[in-house]
Design a protein around this motif. Structure first.
Motif, short mmCIF file in Angstrom:
data_model
loop_
_atom_site.label_atom_id
_atom_site.label_comp_id
_atom_site.label_asym_id
_atom_site.label_seq_id
_atom_site.Cartn_x
_atom_site.Cartn_y
_atom_site.Cartn_z
N VAL A 142 0.73 -1.44 0.18
CA VAL A 142 0.02 0.05 0.00
C VAL A 142 0.96 1.31 -0.06
O VAL A 142 0.46 2.11 -0.66
CB VAL A 142 -0.93 -0.01 0.98
CG1 VAL A 142 -1.75 1.28 1.27
CG2 VAL A 142 -2.03 -1.17 1.04
N LEU A 184 -6.74 2.11 -4.38
CA LEU A 184 -6.54 1.63 -3.12
C LEU A 184 -7.73 1.99 -2.01
O LEU A 184 -8.22 1.18 -1.23
CB LEU A 184 -5.40 2.37 -2.43
CG LEU A 184 -3.90 2.00 -2.96
CD1 LEU A 184 -2.87 3.06 -2.47
CD2 LEU A 184 -3.48 0.59 -2.49
N MET A 235 -3.69 -0.20 5.60
CA MET A 235 -4.01 0.91 4.49
C MET A 235 -3.60 2.13 5.10
O MET A 235 -3.30 3.06 4.17
CB MET A 235 -5.40 0.66 4.08
CG MET A 235 -6.01 -0.43 3.65
SD MET A 235 -5.63 -0.91 2.09
CE MET A 235 -6.38 0.53 1.08
N GLY A 293 -0.24 3.99 3.79
CA GLY A 293 0.04 3.99 2.56
C GLY A 293 -1.28 5.42 1.96
O GLY A 293 -0.63 6.22 0.99
#
Length: 108
Positions: free
Chosen positions: A63, A78, A90, A93
């Motif tokens: 990510v 994403l 997540m 990222g």
């Protein structure tokens, strides 16, 4: 990154050892380029079922790399993963995509 380095790291995204895969993804976040994006997406998709725990280094690394090296379409993709991937993996990222500092991930 010089292409031989990027290619060597991309190969390691498929390594049997989870720590090697995670380290390769994080290295691509630092030195990779857009040519690495398909391999990063493949690694994230392939290992998503094995990365359902927030401490997953591979999901985190992929990510971060995708957010740093990808474009607007990658960031949108994403965001669509928020329901599929653990939020903790997540978060960094998405911070990277927004230009915020990314915390150092500590593997347990």
């Amino acid at each position: 990154a010089p292409r031989p380095l990027g290619r060597a790291l991309e190969v390691r995204l498929g390594a049997p050892d989870a720590a090697v895969r995670a380290d390769a993804a994080m290295a691509l976040a630092e030195v990779g380029d857009a040519r690495s994006l398909p391999r990063l997406w493949s690694a994230l998709d392939r290992d998503l079922t094995a990365t359902l725990h927030p401490e997953s280094g591979l999901a985190h690394g992929c990510v971060v790399a995708l957010a740093r090296r990808g474009g607007a379409d990658d960031v949108a993709r994403l965001v669509s993963y928020l329901r599929r991937a653990p939020f903790a993996a997540m978060a960094d990222g998405l911070r990277a995509a927004l230009g915020y500092p990314v915390a150092t991930f500590i593997r347990t």
